[in-house]
Write a protein that holds these residues in place. Structure first.
Motif, mmCIF file in Angstrom:
data_model
loop_
_atom_site.group_PDB
_atom_site.id
_atom_site.type_symbol
_atom_site.label_atom_id
_atom_site.label_comp_id
_atom_site.label_asym_id
_atom_site.label_seq_id
_atom_site.Cartn_x
_atom_site.Cartn_y
_atom_site.Cartn_z
ATOM 1 N N VAL A 104 40.599 23.551 42.857
ATOM 2 C CA VAL A 104 41.851 24.313 42.740
ATOM 3 C C VAL A 104 42.399 24.524 44.154
ATOM 4 N N PRO A 105 43.632 24.061 44.415
ATOM 5 C CA PRO A 105 44.131 24.130 45.796
ATOM 6 C C PRO A 105 44.461 25.551 46.265
ATOM 7 N N ALA A 106 44.456 25.727 47.581
ATOM 8 C CA ALA A 106 44.788 27.024 48.198
ATOM 9 C C ALA A 106 46.163 27.481 47.727
ATOM 10 N N GLY A 107 46.320 28.791 47.572
ATOM 11 C CA GLY A 107 47.628 29.346 47.218
ATOM 12 C C GLY A 107 47.881 29.399 45.722
ATOM 13 N N THR A 108 46.978 28.783 44.917
ATOM 14 C CA THR A 108 47.142 28.866 43.459
ATOM 15 C C THR A 108 46.832 30.297 43.020
ATOM 16 N N ARG A 109 47.629 30.782 42.064
ATOM 17 C CA ARG A 109 47.320 32.098 41.502
ATOM 18 C C ARG A 109 46.258 31.892 40.426
ATOM 19 N N ILE A 110 45.207 32.723 40.486
ATOM 20 C CA ILE A 110 44.108 32.544 39.547
ATOM 21 C C ILE A 110 43.641 33.930 39.093
ATOM 22 N N GLY A 111 43.415 34.073 37.796
ATOM 23 C CA GLY A 111 43.034 35.408 37.332
ATOM 24 C C GLY A 111 42.130 35.346 36.125
ATOM 25 N N MET A 112 41.492 36.467 35.865
ATOM 26 C CA MET A 112 40.675 36.616 34.664
ATOM 27 C C MET A 112 41.023 37.961 34.036
ATOM 28 N N ALA A 113 40.944 38.029 32.699
ATOM 29 C CA ALA A 113 41.282 39.276 32.015
ATOM 30 C C ALA A 113 40.010 40.003 31.601
ATOM 31 N N ILE A 114 39.946 41.277 31.922
ATOM 32 C CA ILE A 114 38.768 42.086 31.587
ATOM 33 C C ILE A 114 38.531 42.073 30.072
ATOM 34 N N TYR A 115 39.618 42.130 29.318
ATOM 35 C CA TYR A 115 39.504 42.133 27.852
ATOM 36 C C TYR A 115 38.709 40.917 27.374
ATOM 37 N N LEU A 116 38.963 39.745 27.956
ATOM 38 C CA LEU A 116 38.272 38.530 27.480
ATOM 39 C C LEU A 116 36.786 38.539 27.859
ATOM 40 N N ILE A 117 36.456 39.189 28.959
ATOM 41 C CA ILE A 117 35.033 39.337 29.308
ATOM 42 C C ILE A 117 34.367 40.279 28.295
ATOM 43 N N HIS A 118 35.037 41.417 28.041
ATOM 44 C CA HIS A 118 34.434 42.430 27.165
ATOM 45 C C HIS A 118 34.362 41.997 25.701
ATOM 46 N N TYR A 119 35.147 41.008 25.327
ATOM 47 C CA TYR A 119 35.120 40.536 23.929
ATOM 48 C C TYR A 119 34.513 39.140 23.817
ATOM 49 N N ASN A 120 33.742 38.767 24.847
ATOM 50 C CA ASN A 120 33.056 37.478 24.822
ATOM 51 C C ASN A 120 31.760 37.625 23.996
ATOM 52 N N PRO A 121 31.661 36.920 22.847
ATOM 53 C CA PRO A 121 30.488 37.133 21.968
ATOM 54 C C PRO A 121 29.171 36.684 22.591
ATOM 55 N N ASP A 122 29.217 35.830 23.620
ATOM 56 C CA ASP A 122 27.954 35.440 24.264
ATOM 57 C C ASP A 122 27.404 36.593 25.112
ATOM 58 N N LEU A 123 28.307 37.432 25.598
ATOM 59 C CA LEU A 123 27.862 38.561 26.424
ATOM 60 C C LEU A 123 27.637 39.802 25.569
ATOM 61 N N PHE A 124 28.550 40.005 24.613
ATOM 62 C CA PHE A 124 28.494 41.199 23.744
ATOM 63 C C PHE A 124 28.581 40.737 22.286
ATOM 64 N N PRO A 125 27.427 40.485 21.656
ATOM 65 C CA PRO A 125 27.463 40.000 20.261
ATOM 66 C C PRO A 125 28.269 40.952 19.365
#
Ligand code: HEM
Length: 501
Positions: A390-411
């Motif tokens: 991923v080149p420099a200057g690209t905007r990149i993000g993650m959403a907390i909601y998707l982490i907290h509702y990930n069934p591999d982490l929180f069945p």
């Protein structure tokens, strides 16, 4: 000839746009990342999902796209969204070289505040000036203030019951957290709890303001409306009304604070304005201008009010919807609060395992700061966990909601289950690592200690002192749009009696 030039101009512009779209879809450095073509072409793809014709739904569309395309999706000409826990602690960590994007933070206004500062050096100075104030030791000194607000609020809930009225819990809780955070900020509350329907102007304005953030982000010129005469602007943009109202209110509170401060009349608990009026030359911090103080205080109140109110509201709805959870929590609370009027030190509440499990689960389930929090890829670019560049200057993000509702982490992530926090610590390493409601790293929430104190105190005394029943509210009402923080589709109301034993 003149007429021909008039025709050529728009034609030339159309050719330019078509060329740009072709470049962005097929030749841009991010063209190998999957995602909708419309998103590759234009930033307005996000507006389509968040403003019109859809509302606050980009987050859920991203969730859907990740299921189809895998963990990295292109969501803008220069932006990708990642949904891979392996990358979370790389993106958000202390010493990270991923900085906030100034373009994104312009929408907040308040450029001289800790929340909106994107320059890492200036951010370190601003945050450094406040860190001691927000430390656990300092926040523990707020306990009598926080408890006093809960006592006053409880009497207001009872008045509703006596009058035969259900309590609009979302606004009741936001009024309480508003009075707590404004007292911490200015040494004096906004008086939101005193409003007979818990619908004071500040509580309503904050709600409207948050709803307008998507619009300001997509159409920054809306901010210019603030320069129109107030009587016109307030009808066009809620953020204008909120901005002016809060400025006036804050001006009054700051002036009264400073006047008293100068005569030696200082609050007996830590306050934000008090801290800002105390220079710390060694750390490069000087007393900010009047505007600087106002920016800092208003953004802190914005960051700390609805987030805590929403977390306690979502937790409460779930607890009341599950009698077993409610009864077990009540039984535990009775061990240190034997009578309805008992009071226990906050540090004793913190030791209660089931209350702690309910608070952790509320933080996960509510994910009050649900949206993605984007950063810029540092110079030199980066490699994602699957080796893609991923080149420099690209905007990149993650959403907390998707982490907290990930069934591999929180069945069974859609089930509110405090039990998941009561297992052997060795079994909970992964979920403790990925419970990230306050984010992580150098831009993680500054208010975490205050938020915890508020959540424990509210939940403990609300459940112990009041006999609560959900009124006219279904799970459907608790569905939400992502308006930077959740906006609920319905209203959560309760009958709120006083327990006798
Ligand atoms: C349950 C309640 C809360 C939640 C879930 C929450 C969540 C968050 C999150 C996720 C961030 C990081 C945002 C980003 O990366 O862009 C953040 C930042 C921040 N929060 Fe909170 N917050 C809460 C309560 C509070 C309170 C009570 C205060 C203060 C009164 C506060 C003040 C701040 C500040 C100042 C920042 C910016 C920190 C920086 O940029 O250095 N928050 N919060």
């Amino acid at each position: 000839m003149f007429a021909l030039s008039l025709l050529l101009l728009p034609a030339g512009y159309i050719v330019y746009l078509v060329g740009l779209a072709i470049y962005r879809i097929w030749f841009h450095p991010l063209s190998s990342f999957p995602g909708p073509k419309a998103a590759a072409v234009s930033e307005y793809w996000e507006a389509w999902w968040n403003i019109w014709p859809h509302k606050g739904s980009c987050l859920f569309e991203l969730e859907r796209l990740h299921k189809i395309h895998g963990f990295a999706v292109r969501m803008g000409p220069n932006e990708i969204h990642v949904n891979d826990p392996r990358y979370y602690h790389e993106l958000y960590r202390l010493g990270s070289r991923y900085y906030k994007d100034p373009e994104m933070h312009k929408v907040l206004g308040a450029p001289s505040s800790t929340v909106a500062e994107t320059d890492p050096v200036l951010h370190k100075i601003r945050r450094g000036a406040l860190e001691q104030l927000f430390s656990r030791q300092s926040i523990l000194k707020l306990e009598p203030m926080v408890m006093g607000k809960v006592e006053r609020w409880s009497t207001k809930l009872e008045e509703h019951f006596q009058a035969g009225k259900p309590v609009p819990m979302e606004f009741a809780l936001k009024s309480l957290t508003m009075d707590m955070v404004t007292t911490f900020a200015f040494g004096q509350e906004f008086g939101a709890v005193e409003d007979p329907e818990f619908m004071s102007i500040p509580v309503r304005l904050f709600r409207n303001y948050l709803m307008s953030l998507h619009v300001i982000k997509a159409f920054p010129f809306v901010k210019l409306l603030q320069r129109l005469p107030y009587f016109i602007a307030r009808h066009i943009s809620p953020s204008v009304e909120m901005g002016r109202y809060l400025e006036d209110l804050s001006d009054g509170h700051i002036k009264s604070f400073v006047d008293k401060w100068q005569t030696g009349d200082k609050p007996n608990f830590p306050t934000v304005v008090g801290r800002l009026l105390t220079p710390n030359e060694d750390k490069g911090f000087q007393v900010p201008s009047k505007q600087g103080i106002k920016d800092e205080v208003i953004t802190l109140v914005s960051a700390g009010n609805d987030t805590t109110g929403i977390t306690s509201m979502v937790g409460l709805f779930q607890i009341l919807s599950n009698p077993q959870i409610h009864d077990r929590l009540l039984a535990e609370l009775k061990t240190i609060l034997p009578t309805v009027d008992s009071v226990a030190p906050y540090q004793e509440l913190e030791k209660l395992p089931y209350l702690t499990a309910c608070i952790k689960e509320s933080l996960r389930f509510a994910s009050a700061a649900a949206s993605r929090t984007p950063r810029l890829v540092p110079p030199g670019g980066i490699y994602l966990p699957d080796g893609r560049f991923v080149p420099a200057g690209t905007r990149i993000g993650m959403a907390i909601y998707l982490i907290h509702y990930n069934p591999d982490l929180f069945p069974n992530p859609k089930v509110f289950d405090p039990e998941r926090w009561l297992r052997d610590p060795a079994e909970m390493t992964v979920q403790n690592k990925f419970l990230v409601p306050f984010s992580k790293g150098s831009r993680a929430c500054l208010g975490i200690n205050l938020a915890h104190m508020e959540l424990y105190t509210i939940m403990a005394y609300l459940i112990r002192r009041h006999d609560l029943k959900i009124y006219n509210t279904t799970a459907k009402d608790m569905e939400w749009w992502d308006m930077v923080i959740p906006e609920f589709k319905g209203t959560f109301k309760t009958w709120t009696g006083k327990r006798t034993e």
